[in-house]
Design a protein around this motif. Structure first.
Motif, PDB file in Angstrom:
ATOM      1  N   HIS A  14       2.547  31.618 -14.402  1.00 47.98           N
ATOM      2  CA  HIS A  14       3.539  31.201 -13.415  1.00 47.98           C
ATOM      3  C   HIS A  14       3.779  32.347 -12.424  1.00 47.98           C
ATOM      4  CE1 HIS A  14       4.544  27.302 -15.034  1.00 47.98           C
ATOM      5  NE2 HIS A  14       4.699  27.821 -16.239  1.00 47.98           N
ATOM      6  N   THR A  25      -7.798  17.372 -19.849  1.00 46.77           N
ATOM      7  CA  THR A  25      -7.827  18.522 -20.752  1.00 46.77           C
ATOM      8  C   THR A  25      -8.343  18.060 -22.105  1.00 46.77           C
ATOM      9  OG1 THR A  25      -5.916  19.530 -19.653  1.00 46.77           O
ATOM     10  CG2 THR A  25      -6.476  20.360 -21.838  1.00 46.77           C
ATOM     11  N   ARG A  34      -1.329  22.311 -26.584  1.00 48.67           N
ATOM     12  CA  ARG A  34      -0.751  22.526 -25.257  1.00 48.67           C
ATOM     13  C   ARG A  34      -1.257  23.864 -24.734  1.00 48.67           C
ATOM     14  NH1 ARG A  34       3.253  20.416 -22.240  1.00 48.67           N
ATOM     15  NH2 ARG A  34       4.270  21.749 -20.709  1.00 48.67           N
ATOM     16  N   GLU A  87      -7.686  22.347 -16.860  1.00 48.60           N
ATOM     17  CA  GLU A  87      -7.339  20.946 -16.624  1.00 48.60           C
ATOM     18  C   GLU A  87      -8.063  20.473 -15.364  1.00 48.60           C
ATOM     19  OE1 GLU A  87      -3.472  18.107 -15.623  1.00 48.60           O
ATOM     20  OE2 GLU A  87      -3.176  20.179 -16.254  1.00 48.60           O
ATOM     21  N   ASN A 119      -1.607  27.395 -23.244  1.00 47.60           N
ATOM     22  CA  ASN A 119      -0.643  28.491 -23.105  1.00 47.60           C
ATOM     23  C   ASN A 119      -0.851  29.160 -21.749  1.00 47.60           C
ATOM     24  OD1 ASN A 119       1.131  30.574 -23.419  1.00 47.60           O
ATOM     25  ND2 ASN A 119      -0.080  31.686 -24.928  1.00 47.60           N
ATOM     26  N   ASP A 129      -9.708  25.445 -23.467  1.00 52.37           N
ATOM     27  CA  ASP A 129      -8.482  24.709 -23.739  1.00 52.37           C
ATOM     28  C   ASP A 129      -7.461  24.796 -22.613  1.00 52.37           C
ATOM     29  OD1 ASP A 129      -9.769  24.381 -26.112  1.00 52.37           O
ATOM     30  OD2 ASP A 129      -8.262  25.363 -27.361  1.00 52.37           O
ATOM     31  N   CYS A 130      -7.509  25.855 -21.809  1.00 52.26           N
ATOM     32  CA  CYS A 130      -6.509  26.039 -20.752  1.00 52.26           C
ATOM     33  C   CYS A 130      -6.862  25.278 -19.487  1.00 52.26           C
ATOM     34  CB  CYS A 130      -6.332  27.521 -20.432  1.00 52.26           C
ATOM     35  SG  CYS A 130      -7.723  28.239 -19.520  1.00 52.26           S
ATOM     36  N   ASP A 162       1.933  29.864 -19.573  1.00 50.59           N
ATOM     37  CA  ASP A 162       3.217  30.341 -19.044  1.00 50.59           C
ATOM     38  C   ASP A 162       3.085  31.670 -18.312  1.00 50.59           C
ATOM     39  OD1 ASP A 162       4.397  28.104 -20.037  1.00 50.59           O
ATOM     40  OD2 ASP A 162       5.250  29.078 -21.818  1.00 50.59           O
ATOM     41  N   ASP A 204      -0.663  22.633 -13.919  1.00 47.31           N
ATOM     42  CA  ASP A 204       0.011  21.400 -14.320  1.00 47.31           C
ATOM     43  C   ASP A 204       0.275  21.575 -15.806  1.00 47.31           C
ATOM     44  OD1 ASP A 204       1.148  18.924 -14.402  1.00 47.31           O
ATOM     45  OD2 ASP A 204      -0.697  17.797 -14.171  1.00 47.31           O
ATOM     46  N   LYS A 205      -0.372  20.781 -16.655  1.00 48.91           N
ATOM     47  CA  LYS A 205      -0.320  21.080 -18.084  1.00 48.91           C
ATOM     48  C   LYS A 205      -1.180  22.293 -18.391  1.00 48.91           C
ATOM     49  CE  LYS A 205       0.569  16.344 -19.623  1.00 48.91           C
ATOM     50  NZ  LYS A 205       0.072  15.195 -20.426  1.00 48.91           N
ATOM     51  N   GLY A 206      -2.277  22.429 -17.638  1.00 47.13           N
ATOM     52  CA  GLY A 206      -3.173  23.565 -17.780  1.00 47.13           C
ATOM     53  C   GLY A 206      -3.466  24.174 -16.428  1.00 47.13           C
ATOM     54  N   ARG A 266     -10.504  12.793 -20.720  1.00 48.73           N
ATOM     55  CA  ARG A 266      -9.208  13.378 -20.381  1.00 48.73           C
ATOM     56  C   ARG A 266      -9.385  14.612 -19.518  1.00 48.73           C
ATOM     57  NH1 ARG A 266      -5.962  13.092 -26.196  1.00 48.73           N
ATOM     58  NH2 ARG A 266      -6.025  10.808 -26.415  1.00 48.73           N
TER      59      ARG A 266
END
Length: 245
Positions: free
Chosen positions: A34, A76, A27, A65, A29, A62-63, A31, A41-43, A74
């Protein structure tokens, strides 16, 4: 005895085992982003140039999306080769963006192309590799060949299109195959029988490791009622000639 003995699927199938591994995936990271104004979204949401909604801010790895992922891929993908390719594209586009600001001349941006799916990793002491289209359930338009070493710690799976015979994917456990060779076969739509006869080109296990390509060809012959023979064995000279390096 507090040890795993079996797994029962939702369909009631019982699969005996001696070990159960559980993964939760990856997932991003994000946060801390924000309230930054960057859309999430997810990323971190990016376009085909890996640009965020905020000018001059790019995201890769990885971050990141993708707002519009390629067909069959996909949004991500948290694997190292994707991060490498994204990093190259983001770096080029960041430089182009800065050059445009400094010279007031438009600089073309590079679109991110994920290319042919590839992943490699190690599960305890067993290496595995995936090239191309290998689905958990075999699609109706594909055929497959599966070979497993009697010792149970090595296996090779090759998928191809039923109609054209074009090879579509490789899955290997405990055996190393060259990314450049496998991806060229997939990219050029090489016929599965041509691939099998030259399968040794892909092998890059250490020099004194046993070669299993002849056994794979024999398994195909038994499955398809053919009489193919292995033409190419492991060796760098043949690989360089094939790749025209």
């Amino acid at each position: 005895s507090n040890r795993a003995k079996a797994v029962v699927t939702k369909n009631g199938e019982k699969i005996t085992c001696g070990f159960v591994g559980l993964t939760v995936g990856v997932r991003p990271n994000v946060d801390f982003l924000h309230f930054s104004g960057i859309e999430l979204d997810k990323g971190v949401l990016v376009n085909e140039f890996l640009q965020t909604n905020v000018p001059d801010i790019f995201a890769a790895g990885d971050c990141a999306e993708l707002r519009q992922a390629a067909v069959g891929r996909r949004a991500t993908e948290a694997v190292w080769y994707v991060a490498r390719k994204m990093g190259e594209v983001a770096g080029q586009n960041l430089v182009a963006s800065l050059a445009e600001q400094m010279t007031a001349q438009a600089s073309p941006l590079v679109k991110y192309d994920p290319g042919i799916w590839f992943n490699s990793a190690k599960f305890f002491d067993i290496e595995y590799q995936v090239y191309g289209d290998i689905q958990p359930q075999l699609p109706e338009h594909q055929a497959t060949l599966y070979w497993e070493h009697p010792g149970g710690r090595k296996s090779i799976r090759i998928n191809w299109d039923k109609n054209s015979g074009s090879v579509m994917g490789f899955n290997l456990m405990g055996i190393r195959y060259r990314q450049e060779v496998c991806q060229r076969w997939i990219r050029e739509g090489a016929h599965v029988e041509e691939v099998l006869q030259n399968l040794g080109l892909a092998n890059f296990d250490p020099e004194f490791f046993e070669e299993h390509e002849a056994a794979v060809v024999a398994a195909y012959n038994l499955q398809a009622g053919r009489s193919l023979a292995l033409r190419k064995r492991r060796g760098l000279a043949g690989v360089l000639k094939f790749l025209k390096v």
